[in-house]
Structures are given as structure tokens and as C-alpha cells.
Design an enzyme around this catalytic site. Sequence first.
Site, PDB file in Angstrom:
ATOM      1  N   ARG A 234       0.822  -1.222   0.000  1.00  0.00           N
ATOM      2  CA  ARG A 234       0.000   0.000   0.000  1.00  0.00           C
ATOM      3  C   ARG A 234       0.856   1.272   0.000  1.00  0.00           C
ATOM      4  NH1 ARG A 234      -5.604  -0.425   1.847  1.00  0.00           N
ATOM      5  NH2 ARG A 234      -6.243  -2.439   1.094  1.00  0.00           N
TER       6      ARG A 234
ATOM      7  N   ARG B 259      -3.495   6.802   0.895  1.00  0.00           N
ATOM      8  CA  ARG B 259      -4.009   8.017   1.555  1.00  0.00           C
ATOM      9  C   ARG B 259      -3.027   8.747   2.444  1.00  0.00           C
ATOM     10  NH1 ARG B 259      -8.991   4.580   3.481  1.00  0.00           N
ATOM     11  NH2 ARG B 259      -7.271   3.120   3.289  1.00  0.00           N
TER      12      ARG B 259
ATOM     13  N   ARG C  15      -7.030  11.369  -6.077  1.00  0.00           N
ATOM     14  CA  ARG C  15      -8.255  10.633  -5.777  1.00  0.00           C
ATOM     15  C   ARG C  15      -9.460  11.574  -5.822  1.00  0.00           C
ATOM     16  NH1 ARG C  15     -11.556   9.315  -1.926  1.00  0.00           N
ATOM     17  NH2 ARG C  15     -12.170   7.177  -1.412  1.00  0.00           N
TER      18      ARG C  15
ATOM     19  N   ASP D  69      -7.028  -2.956  -7.144  1.00  0.00           N
ATOM     20  CA  ASP D  69      -7.548  -3.571  -5.918  1.00  0.00           C
ATOM     21  C   ASP D  69      -7.902  -5.022  -6.185  1.00  0.00           C
ATOM     22  OD1 ASP D  69      -8.497  -2.537  -3.074  1.00  0.00           O
ATOM     23  OD2 ASP D  69      -9.852  -4.125  -3.720  1.00  0.00           O
TER      24      ASP D  69
HETATM   25  O1  CP3 Z   1      -0.172  -1.707  -2.412  1.00  0.00           O
HETATM   26  C1  CP3 Z   1      -0.480  -0.786  -3.215  1.00  0.00           C
HETATM   27  O2  CP3 Z   1      -0.041   0.387  -3.103  1.00  0.00           O
HETATM   28  C2  CP3 Z   1      -1.315  -1.134  -4.437  1.00  0.00           C
HETATM   29  C3  CP3 Z   1      -2.708  -0.978  -4.329  1.00  0.00           C
HETATM   30  C4  CP3 Z   1      -3.579  -1.897  -3.488  1.00  0.00           C
HETATM   31  C5  CP3 Z   1      -4.812  -1.456  -2.960  1.00  0.00           C
HETATM   32  N1  CP3 Z   1      -5.449  -2.542  -2.431  1.00  0.00           N
HETATM   33  C6  CP3 Z   1      -5.324  -0.074  -3.035  1.00  0.00           C
HETATM   34  C7  CP3 Z   1      -6.369   0.356  -2.116  1.00  0.00           C
HETATM   35  C8  CP3 Z   1      -3.445  -3.268  -3.176  1.00  0.00           C
HETATM   36  C9  CP3 Z   1      -2.300  -4.236  -3.436  1.00  0.00           C
HETATM   37  C10 CP3 Z   1      -4.655  -3.647  -2.510  1.00  0.00           C
HETATM   38  C11 CP3 Z   1      -4.923  -5.026  -2.058  1.00  0.00           C
HETATM   39  C12 CP3 Z   1      -6.117  -5.286  -1.261  1.00  0.00           C
HETATM   40  N2  CP3 Z   1      -7.351  -4.722  -1.383  1.00  0.00           N
HETATM   41  C13 CP3 Z   1      -6.205  -6.292  -0.266  1.00  0.00           C
HETATM   42  C14 CP3 Z   1      -5.079  -7.244   0.115  1.00  0.00           C
HETATM   43  C15 CP3 Z   1      -4.054  -6.608   0.962  1.00  0.00           C
HETATM   44  C16 CP3 Z   1      -4.548  -6.040   2.253  1.00  0.00           C
HETATM   45  O3  CP3 Z   1      -4.390  -4.828   2.422  1.00  0.00           O
HETATM   46  O4  CP3 Z   1      -5.079  -6.795   3.073  1.00  0.00           O
HETATM   47  C17 CP3 Z   1      -7.498  -6.260   0.262  1.00  0.00           C
HETATM   48  C18 CP3 Z   1      -8.051  -7.154   1.349  1.00  0.00           C
HETATM   49  C19 CP3 Z   1      -8.228  -5.280  -0.467  1.00  0.00           C
HETATM   50  C20 CP3 Z   1      -9.666  -4.922  -0.323  1.00  0.00           C
HETATM   51  C21 CP3 Z   1      -9.858  -3.533   0.113  1.00  0.00           C
HETATM   52  N3  CP3 Z   1      -9.568  -2.426  -0.644  1.00  0.00           N
HETATM   53  C22 CP3 Z   1     -10.372  -3.101   1.356  1.00  0.00           C
HETATM   54  C23 CP3 Z   1     -10.810  -4.005   2.485  1.00  0.00           C
HETATM   55  C24 CP3 Z   1     -10.377  -1.706   1.324  1.00  0.00           C
HETATM   56  C25 CP3 Z   1     -10.912  -0.787   2.379  1.00  0.00           C
HETATM   57  C26 CP3 Z   1      -9.956  -0.624   3.501  1.00  0.00           C
HETATM   58  C27 CP3 Z   1      -9.050   0.550   3.236  1.00  0.00           C
HETATM   59  O5  CP3 Z   1      -7.833   0.409   3.389  1.00  0.00           O
HETATM   60  O6  CP3 Z   1      -9.609   1.609   2.909  1.00  0.00           O
HETATM   61  C28 CP3 Z   1      -9.816  -1.291   0.074  1.00  0.00           C
HETATM   62  C29 CP3 Z   1      -9.621   0.084  -0.396  1.00  0.00           C
HETATM   63  C30 CP3 Z   1      -8.285   0.454  -0.952  1.00  0.00           C
HETATM   64  N4  CP3 Z   1      -7.515  -0.317  -1.759  1.00  0.00           N
HETATM   65  C31 CP3 Z   1      -7.634   1.712  -0.780  1.00  0.00           C
HETATM   66  C32 CP3 Z   1      -6.437   1.653  -1.493  1.00  0.00           C
HETATM   67  C33 CP3 Z   1      -5.417   2.744  -1.674  1.00  0.00           C
HETATM   68  C34 CP3 Z   1      -8.184   2.899  -0.010  1.00  0.00           C
HETATM   69  C35 CP3 Z   1      -9.189   3.553  -0.921  1.00  0.00           C
HETATM   70  C36 CP3 Z   1      -9.253   5.042  -0.805  1.00  0.00           C
HETATM   71  O7  CP3 Z   1      -8.433   5.744  -1.421  1.00  0.00           O
HETATM   72  O8  CP3 Z   1     -10.192   5.479  -0.152  1.00  0.00           O
END
Ligand code: CP3
Length: 363
Positions: free
Chosen positions: A33, A37, A46, A83
Site C-alpha cells: 500500500r 491516503r 483521488r 484492488d
Molecule cells: O499496495 C499498493 O499500493 C497497491 C494498491 C492496493 C490497494 N489494495 C489499493 C487500495 C493493493 C495491493 C490492494 C490489495 C487489497 N485490497 C487487499 C489485500 C491486501 C490487504 O491490504 O489486506 C485487500 C483485502 C483489499 C480490499 C480492500 N480495498 C479493502 C478491504 C479496502 C478498504 C480498507 C481501506 O484500506 O480503505 C480497500 C480500499 C483500498 N484499496 C484503498 C487503497 C489505496 C483505499 C481507498 C481510498 O483511497 O479510499
Amino acid sequence: MKETKPGRQAGRKAFLDVLKGRESARRPIWMMRQAGRYLPEYRDVRKQAGSFLALCGDPKLASEVTLQPLRRFDLDAAIIFADILLLPKALGQKLEFQEGEGPVLEPVSDSSSVAALSSSGAMAELEPVFDALDRVSGELPPHVTLIGFCGAPWTVATYMIAGHGTIDQRPAREAAYRGEPWFEKLIDLLVETSVEYLIRQVGAGAEVLQVFDTWAGVLSDTLYDRWCIAPTRDIVRQVKASCPGVPIIGFPRGSGLRYQKFVSQTGVDAVSLDWSVPLDWARQELQPMVPVQGNLDPIVLAAGGPALASETQRILDGLSSGRHIFNLGHGILPDTPISHVEGLIAQIRDLESAASSARSKTG
Ligand code: CP3
């Protein structure tokens, strides 16, 4: 970006070197990640996109945010901004991200809802991800490796079945214990489409792949073999048949002692460890098998101070005799101060340059 760091050789990719068992110029660093944010420039883009999903669907903006952390920090890899839930969306499941709530999906919880999913148009739906990879690969500095990814079938299924994140993944675990035929069909569909998705990502420029199994740790040992190891092994085997030179990293978070059988039975090229894994054990049992990635607690990165420095040092000392990629034990938290990330990277790089100048004095 500074271009004069010690150990940086034009065109050599330290991250790929470590994954392929070659001598590497320095210890590779990246952070799960790393685009997100905690960066004000991410929040700006965003906002411009309007929503997280709109950002993922806009290759120009997605490639921009993928590159943002590399402009600030001396990192060895970029991970494509996307994602794990874009795949269920591409299969036809309704997906939204609600502010402060995370993902919301229309639950898939019986045979008719699984039958309604369709892989036929999925890769076309995912075209923006391939386009973003293509753009990023044209703009990366030569020492930086591009990572593509997908969620592991088990973890993706936990969200698809519950329709949102849960604390214990109970809906998917119940389906697995009941031996629901639709659950097996869902996992099979995710295996098949994840294989295609990863192969297409390689075609678009991904040089390394990571499979995120964030919820592997909740599985009982019987379920672990069947729903974490077996689907991952199938994905690894099939992706390797098409893309033999592309390293695959597994991240079965929370696997404990089972990291060992995960590595030996799935065929992954490297394993990413959560912060609970004891380093002595990782050094003795895992590093002889594969390079390990990790495993700083994202909370200590947010906390900073002496604990951050000492935890970082503990990881460097504990894993430096084997193949190691520095990373966090899970994704960076949105309220992490940027200065803590800068301090972390400086600590690792400074130590490395001190070691290499000591080597050149003695040698
Ligand atoms: O690592 C990176 O920089 C690449 C991008 C990436 C995102 N999600 C962007 C994201 C990667 C590799 C993921 C993987 C992901 N997504 C997983 C596996 C890894 C982990 O973190 O457990 C999972 C379970 C998800 C599903 C997901 N996406 C959830 C549960 C959420 C909400 C929780 C949160 O952190 O907000 C997301 C949203 C998400 N995915 C964001 C980002 C940058 C936040 C969205 C925003 O900008 O509001």
C-alpha cells in the site's frame, strides 16, 4: 529522485536479483500500500478522480499514483495501483467503496448467485489495469521493478460471500465447513480467472506477481490446505506454465508455522511475512527455501520514535544472513507520517552504505 545512492547500478534491479537468487547491489525495499491516503498527492488525485473505483478505472491517474511514492522515497519496486476486488467486479458482482466503510458488494451466497457470475467479459473489464501497467512500465526508472497482483481466491471469496469486510470471515468459513458445492465452484472460478488476470498483467509489463491472501490466518489447518494452499498452488503452476521467468510472491498473512508448508507446497518464489513471525524461525526455516519479504509492523511505522528504529534494526539483523526484501507485515496505514517512512528508508540505506564502505576498507 536522488540518482547517486550507493549500490545503484544502471539497469540492475535489486528486487528482481534477490527474487532470482542473484547477487544484488543492495537490499530491496518496497511497502505494501505504498501508494495511498498517507500521501497528500494521492489524496489530490483521488479527489480529481471522484472515487477510489474511478481512480482504478482511469489508467492515466492510476499510473500517476503508482509512481507517486517513487518520487518521494528510494524504493526498489512499484506495485500497480488497483484492488483485489476489481476481479469480482469484472465477474459481474456489484461493488462500491463507501467512505469510511470499505468495500460493499452484493453477497454471493448460493448456487444461483455464483452461476450469475461470468468470466467471459472479465478481462475486457480489467483493461484499465493492463493499460495502467503499460504506462507505468514505460516510465519506471531502470532500477525499479513493476509488481502486478491479485487476491488469493480464499481472501477474495471472503469479501464476495459476506458482501463486506468482517472481523472473522465467518460467512465464508461456514460455507467451507458445510462443503457447499457453490463455494467450491466460486473458488474454481477465481482460480481460473486469477490465472488469466495475472498472465495478462505480465503481458502488460508486470515483472513480478504477488498473491494477497490477507485472511489465510483464520483457516483451521484442514481448511488451510484445501482453501489456501491448493488454490494458490494451482495459480502458481498455471501462471508459471505461461510465464516461467516471472517470480511469484505469496502473502498468506497470519499463517504462523504454516508458512513453511505454504512455501514448499505452493511453489511460490518468495514469501511475504506478517509482523508476528519470529525472525530466528524465518531465518532457519524459510530463508533457506526462498527469499523472505517483510515484516515491520505497520503500527510501529505509524508510531515512530525509538521503537521504529529498534524494530527496523531487529529485522535487518535477523534476516540479513539470507535473502531478504524489506517490507511491512501488512499495508501502510493512512495516518502514517511521511517523515517516519523517510526515516525508515534512510536508516536502512545508511546502514548499507556504512557496511559497504567497511567492506571496501577491509577488501
Ligand atoms: O499496495 C499498493 O499500493 C497497491 C494498491 C492496493 C490497494 N489494495 C489499493 C487500495 C493493493 C495491493 C490492494 C490489495 C487489497 N485490497 C487487499 C489485500 C491486501 C490487504 O491490504 O489486506 C485487500 C483485502 C483489499 C480490499 C480492500 N480495498 C479493502 C478491504 C479496502 C478498504 C480498507 C481501506 O484500506 O480503505 C480497500 C480500499 C483500498 N484499496 C484503498 C487503497 C489505496 C483505499 C481507498 C481510498 O483511497 O479510499
